[in-house]
Scaffold this motif. Structure first.
Motif, short mmCIF file in Angstrom:
data_model
loop_
_atom_site.label_atom_id
_atom_site.label_comp_id
_atom_site.label_asym_id
_atom_site.label_seq_id
_atom_site.Cartn_x
_atom_site.Cartn_y
_atom_site.Cartn_z
N HIS A 139 0.84 -1.20 0.00
CA HIS A 139 0.00 0.00 0.00
C HIS A 139 0.88 1.26 0.00
CE1 HIS A 139 -3.64 2.29 0.65
NE2 HIS A 139 -3.10 2.90 1.68
N ARG A 140 1.90 1.26 0.85
CA ARG A 140 2.82 2.41 0.89
C ARG A 140 3.52 2.61 -0.45
NH1 ARG A 140 4.12 0.23 6.00
NH2 ARG A 140 6.03 -0.67 5.15
N THR A 141 3.94 1.51 -1.04
CA THR A 141 4.63 1.58 -2.33
C THR A 141 3.70 2.15 -3.39
OG1 THR A 141 5.94 -0.34 -1.72
CG2 THR A 141 5.89 0.22 -4.05
N LEU A 142 2.45 1.71 -3.41
CA LEU A 142 1.49 2.21 -4.38
C LEU A 142 1.22 3.69 -4.16
CD1 LEU A 142 -1.11 -0.71 -4.53
CD2 LEU A 142 0.43 0.04 -6.35
N GLU A 143 1.11 4.09 -2.90
CA GLU A 143 0.89 5.52 -2.60
C GLU A 143 2.06 6.36 -3.11
OE1 GLU A 143 0.21 5.88 1.59
OE2 GLU A 143 -1.95 5.57 1.38
N ARG A 144 3.28 5.91 -2.87
CA ARG A 144 4.46 6.65 -3.32
C ARG A 144 4.48 6.78 -4.84
NH1 ARG A 144 8.21 3.23 0.33
NH2 ARG A 144 7.93 4.25 2.33
N SER A 145 4.19 5.66 -5.50
CA SER A 145 4.24 5.70 -6.96
C SER A 145 3.14 6.62 -7.51
CB SER A 145 4.12 4.30 -7.56
OG SER A 145 2.84 3.77 -7.29
N GLN A 146 1.98 6.64 -6.86
CA GLN A 146 0.91 7.54 -7.30
C GLN A 146 1.31 9.00 -7.09
OE1 GLN A 146 -2.56 6.22 -5.20
NE2 GLN A 146 -3.05 4.63 -6.72
N ARG A 147 1.97 9.29 -5.96
CA ARG A 147 2.43 10.66 -5.71
C ARG A 147 3.46 11.08 -6.77
NH1 ARG A 147 4.55 10.34 -0.12
NH2 ARG A 147 3.25 8.58 0.39
N LEU A 148 4.36 10.16 -7.09
CA LEU A 148 5.37 10.48 -8.11
C LEU A 148 4.72 10.72 -9.46
CD1 LEU A 148 8.23 7.96 -7.20
CD2 LEU A 148 8.28 10.45 -7.00
N GLU A 149 3.74 9.88 -9.81
CA GLU A 149 3.04 10.07 -11.08
C GLU A 149 2.34 11.43 -11.12
OE1 GLU A 149 0.33 6.90 -12.00
OE2 GLU A 149 1.90 5.38 -11.84
N THR A 150 1.73 11.81 -9.99
CA THR A 150 1.04 13.09 -9.92
C THR A 150 2.03 14.23 -10.12
OG1 THR A 150 -0.50 12.12 -8.34
CG2 THR A 150 -0.51 14.50 -8.51
N ARG A 151 3.20 14.15 -9.51
CA ARG A 151 4.22 15.19 -9.67
C ARG A 151 4.67 15.27 -11.12
NH1 ARG A 151 7.99 13.76 -4.52
NH2 ARG A 151 6.56 14.47 -2.90
N GLN A 152 4.88 14.11 -11.72
CA GLN A 152 5.34 14.10 -13.11
C GLN A 152 4.28 14.69 -14.03
OE1 GLN A 152 6.39 10.06 -13.82
NE2 GLN A 152 8.42 10.26 -12.88
N LYS A 153 3.02 14.41 -13.77
CA LYS A 153 1.94 14.95 -14.59
C LYS A 153 1.89 16.47 -14.48
CE LYS A 153 -1.10 10.95 -14.66
NZ LYS A 153 -2.35 10.37 -14.14
N ARG A 154 2.10 16.99 -13.25
CA ARG A 154 2.09 18.45 -13.05
C ARG A 154 3.15 19.10 -13.93
NH1 ARG A 154 2.32 18.68 -6.69
NH2 ARG A 154 0.44 17.53 -6.25
N TRP A 155 4.35 18.50 -13.93
CA TRP A 155 5.43 19.07 -14.73
C TRP A 155 5.13 18.94 -16.21
CZ3 TRP A 155 8.58 22.27 -12.61
CH2 TRP A 155 8.93 22.12 -11.27
N SER A 156 4.47 17.89 -16.60
CA SER A 156 4.25 17.67 -18.02
C SER A 156 3.15 18.57 -18.57
CB SER A 156 3.94 16.20 -18.30
OG SER A 156 2.71 15.87 -17.72
N TRP A 157 2.26 19.07 -17.73
CA TRP A 157 1.19 19.96 -18.22
C TRP A 157 1.76 21.26 -18.80
CZ3 TRP A 157 -1.87 19.42 -13.04
CH2 TRP A 157 -2.55 18.20 -13.04
#
Length: 128
Positions: free
Chosen positions: A96-114
């Protein structure tokens, strides 16, 4: 002879004749073997009772030991199941922690890509 006469006289006064004394002696000698056999039978009976008692005690102890072993096995099995459950919960929490971290990282990457790429090289490429 005088002592014999006195003894005979006493016997006659007490109502016991020499013949009766002789008969009682014979009865005692006849009953002795029966008494001995009776004693032997009584000893055998007591020995048999003692043996049965020991046998029952041994069976009782074996039964108690078997119950203790079964309880110990059940406790070990319960502890093993509990350990497996705890390990499963730990694994799920880590996942669960690993999934949360990966989702946070994906969210950060999406912000930069916008807003486009941040690196200088990417700006020059998009500018051309």
């Amino acid at each position: 002879a005088a002592a014999q006469a006195i003894a005979d006289e006493r016997r006659s006064q007490s109502g016991v004749s020499p013949i009766a004394v002789q008969t009682s002696i014979n009865i005692k000698t006849v009953t002795k073997p029966a008494a001995k056999e009776s004693q032997i039978l009584e000893k055998e009976r007591k020995a048999k009772l003692q043996y049965e008692k020991q046998l029952e005690e041994r069976q009782r102890k074996l039964k108690e030991q078997k119950q203790k072993d079964e309880q110990r096995r059940a406790a070990v099995e319960e502890k093993r199941k509990q350990k497996i459950e705890e390990e499963k919960e730990r694994h799920e929490a880590a996942l669960h922690r690993t999934l949360e971290r990966s989702q946070r990282l994906e969210t950060r990457q999406k912000r930069w890509s916008w807003g486009g790429s941040v690196t200088p090289d990417s700006e020059s490429k998009t500018g051309k």
